[in-house]
Motif scaffolding. Structure first.
Motif, PDB file in Angstrom:
ATOM      1  N   ASP A 114      11.332  55.143  -4.153  1.00 16.08           N
ATOM      2  CA  ASP A 114      10.393  54.732  -3.112  1.00 16.08           C
ATOM      3  C   ASP A 114       9.596  53.516  -3.562  1.00 16.08           C
ATOM      4  O   ASP A 114       9.328  52.601  -2.786  1.00 16.08           O
ATOM      5  N   GLU A 115       9.229  53.523  -4.849  1.00 20.21           N
ATOM      6  CA  GLU A 115       8.427  52.407  -5.357  1.00 20.21           C
ATOM      7  C   GLU A 115       9.211  51.100  -5.281  1.00 20.21           C
ATOM      8  O   GLU A 115       8.670  50.054  -4.883  1.00 20.21           O
ATOM      9  N   GLU A 116      10.484  51.169  -5.629  1.00 21.07           N
ATOM     10  CA  GLU A 116      11.321  49.953  -5.527  1.00 21.07           C
ATOM     11  C   GLU A 116      11.392  49.488  -4.072  1.00 21.07           C
ATOM     12  O   GLU A 116      11.325  48.308  -3.775  1.00 21.07           O
ATOM     13  N   MET A 117      11.515  50.465  -3.181  1.00 15.86           N
ATOM     14  CA  MET A 117      11.608  50.112  -1.763  1.00 15.86           C
ATOM     15  C   MET A 117      10.324  49.461  -1.257  1.00 15.86           C
ATOM     16  O   MET A 117      10.345  48.602  -0.385  1.00 15.86           O
ATOM     17  N   GLN A 118       9.209  49.884  -1.821  1.00 11.32           N
ATOM     18  CA  GLN A 118       7.922  49.293  -1.402  1.00 11.32           C
ATOM     19  C   GLN A 118       7.795  47.848  -1.855  1.00 11.32           C
ATOM     20  O   GLN A 118       7.184  47.022  -1.192  1.00 11.32           O
ATOM     21  N   ASN A 119       8.394  47.547  -3.013  1.00 10.47           N
ATOM     22  CA  ASN A 119       8.214  46.203  -3.583  1.00 10.47           C
ATOM     23  C   ASN A 119       9.172  45.153  -3.045  1.00 10.47           C
ATOM     24  O   ASN A 119       8.948  43.961  -3.237  1.00 10.47           O
ATOM     25  N   ILE A 120      10.230  45.618  -2.392  1.00 10.15           N
ATOM     26  CA  ILE A 120      11.213  44.648  -1.888  1.00 10.15           C
ATOM     27  C   ILE A 120      10.675  43.969  -0.631  1.00 10.15           C
ATOM     28  O   ILE A 120      10.080  44.613   0.239  1.00 10.15           O
ATOM     29  N   GLN A 121      10.885  42.641  -0.551  1.00 10.46           N
ATOM     30  CA  GLN A 121      10.412  41.909   0.635  1.00 10.46           C
ATOM     31  C   GLN A 121      11.543  41.320   1.440  1.00 10.46           C
ATOM     32  O   GLN A 121      11.471  41.191   2.638  1.00 10.46           O
ATOM     33  N   GLN A 122      12.588  40.954   0.708  1.00  8.69           N
ATOM     34  CA  GLN A 122      13.707  40.269   1.356  1.00  8.69           C
ATOM     35  C   GLN A 122      14.996  41.028   1.073  1.00  8.69           C
ATOM     36  O   GLN A 122      15.230  41.450  -0.048  1.00  8.69           O
ATOM     37  N   ALA A 162      14.976  34.776  -2.840  1.00  6.23           N
ATOM     38  CA  ALA A 162      13.569  35.155  -2.977  1.00  6.23           C
ATOM     39  C   ALA A 162      13.380  36.180  -4.095  1.00  6.23           C
ATOM     40  O   ALA A 162      14.264  36.976  -4.389  1.00  6.23           O
ATOM     41  N   LYS A 163      12.200  36.098  -4.703  1.00  2.00           N
ATOM     42  CA  LYS A 163      11.837  37.136  -5.686  1.00  2.00           C
ATOM     43  C   LYS A 163      11.654  38.435  -4.914  1.00  2.00           C
ATOM     44  O   LYS A 163      11.446  38.425  -3.717  1.00  2.00           O
ATOM     45  N   ASN A 164      11.678  39.531  -5.586  1.00  2.00           N
ATOM     46  CA  ASN A 164      11.534  40.839  -4.934  1.00  2.00           C
ATOM     47  C   ASN A 164      12.539  41.025  -3.804  1.00  2.00           C
ATOM     48  O   ASN A 164      12.194  41.455  -2.719  1.00  2.00           O
ATOM     49  N   SER A 165      13.762  40.590  -4.071  1.00  2.00           N
ATOM     50  CA  SER A 165      14.741  40.803  -3.015  1.00  2.00           C
ATOM     51  C   SER A 165      15.811  41.792  -3.468  1.00  2.00           C
ATOM     52  O   SER A 165      15.941  42.103  -4.651  1.00  2.00           O
ATOM     53  N   LEU A 166      16.544  42.286  -2.477  1.00  2.00           N
ATOM     54  CA  LEU A 166      17.636  43.226  -2.737  1.00  2.00           C
ATOM     55  C   LEU A 166      18.875  42.686  -2.048  1.00  2.00           C
ATOM     56  O   LEU A 166      18.833  42.325  -0.871  1.00  2.00           O
TER      57      LEU A 166
END
Ligand code: M6R
Length: 362
Positions: free
Chosen positions: A40-48, A92-96
């Motif tokens: 969940d934490e990873e999902m919260q941090n992803i933006q793109q 982008a940073k914080n992307s998946l």
């Protein structure tokens, strides 16, 4: 083993209720979605989010984009793997990066995955073949449980990829606090109805067979739709070309008048996918536009939208379902249609000319 079916494709079309159910059940427990892959934490941090794939898997990505955008605040881009890998994209940073692949061996998808990893982007594979290259190399894997798919034209793996994408989008929304508990529970209840509704559509396949016999000799076809319906039209169109060898183009319905409408003449067949309520009237007016130029219209919509018959020459209804998941139902008649056209022309349905099941060349 074709288990009594004439072709693997038909067998695999019929396996969809079961394998979609299995894929849903693999992550659903007591009304919750359990992902081992992303916390969940990873999902919260992803933006793109970048969704990268080829062919039908790319069409899943297109549908997934609408669902992710509807349910979350994520910014989403869908990319063809063969294009993505040669671009100079600023990631982008914080992307998946989500790589969708049945085989897990598609050369361009694998190369795109490697590129993302090199650039420090976190990767998730939605893959069907256990232990395949993409499954092994991605940081995380969500396995679809379609089982072995023999037919070159994908059906059951595609359907499993779609539900995997919905589940992922729902969990993103939940982890990020972007969905109410009620809506989440409602979507869980709705997603659980997909297998039985696919079953219902399959019970009516003779109607599609009859319709296919009427269009078996067409040389060209168009598919139109908006939003998720456009993504489904792309898939229906690809199915028709790859196994029935009918020249077919899918267009976002609103794009027709920017060029392709000049190709419409007396008798041109236009398949219209119209399941999204908010876009219903808009697409109907595009249908009227092509009808007035002589098009023969096939309308695919949801039970209840009976005024479709005022404009379409032939209408197919799918059961009611939340708009976000309607693609999972709408694609089934289109799979059957291309199957029956191919059979009607006497083609080798499971092994269309020039195509391989897994494209390991670039
Ligand atoms: O194995 P993959 O999902 O990576 O394959 C991608 C495409 O080659 C594949 O979906 C292809 O478009 C199918 N033949 C479509 O039916």
């Amino acid at each position: 083993e074709k288990s009594g079916y004439e072709h693997f494709m038909l067998k695999e079309i019929h396996e969809q209720p079961k394998v979609v159910r299995d894929t849903i059940n693999s992550v659903l427990k007591d009304g919750n979605i359990n992902f081992e892959s992303l916390t969940d934490e990873e999902m919260q941090n992803i933006q793109q989010v970048y969704i990268i794939a080829c062919g039908s898997a790319y069409h899943v990505g297109m549908a997934a984009q609408y669902v992710l955008e509807k349910l979350t605040s994520l910014s989403v881009r869908v990319e063809l793997a063969s294009e993505f890998r040669y671009r100079e994209m600023q990631l982008a940073k914080n992307s998946l990066a989500i790589i969708i692949s049945q085989s897990g061996e598609t050369a361009d998808s694998l190369a795109a995955l490697r590129l993302c990893k090199e650039k420090g982007v976190k990767t998730l594979g939605i893959v069907n073949v256990v232990g395949s290259s993409i499954a092994r190399e991605a940081d995380n894997v969500f396995y679809t449980l379609a089982g072995p798919e023999i037919s070159v034209a994908t059906t059951k793996a595609y359907s499993c990829q779609l539900v995997a994408a919905y589940l992922l989008a729902m969990q993103f929304a939940k982890a990020r606090g972007e969905i109410t508990e009620e809506r989440f529970a409602e979507l869980i209840a709705e997603i659980n109805t997909i297998p039985e509704k696919i079953e219902k559509i399959l019970e009516d396949k003779e109607r599609l067979q009859w319709f296919a016999s009427k269009v078996v000799n067409i040389k060209d076809a168009f598919f139109i739709g908006r939003g998720i319906d456009y993504a489904i039209g792309m898939e229906g169109s690809l199915k028709l070309k790859e196994i029935s060898y009918v020249h077919s183009e899918a267009y976002a319905a609103g794009e027709l008048k920017h060029g392709p409408i000049s190709l419409i003449e007396d008798g041109t067949v236009v398949f219209s996918v119209v399941t999204q309520s908010a876009l219903y009237e808009k697409t109907i007016s595009n249908m009227v536009e092509v009808k007035s130029r002589g098009a023969k219209l096939f309308g695919l919509t949801t039970y209840g939208n009976y005024n479709m018959e005022d404009v379409a020459d032939f209408t197919v209804y799918i059961p009611k379902i939340d708009n976000l998941f309607a693609g999972s139902l709408a694609v089934i008649p289109l799979q059957l249609l291309s199957y029956y056209v191919s059979v009607g022309k006497g083609f080798d349905v499971d092994k269309p000319r020039n195509l391989a099941k897994s494209v390991t060349v670039e």
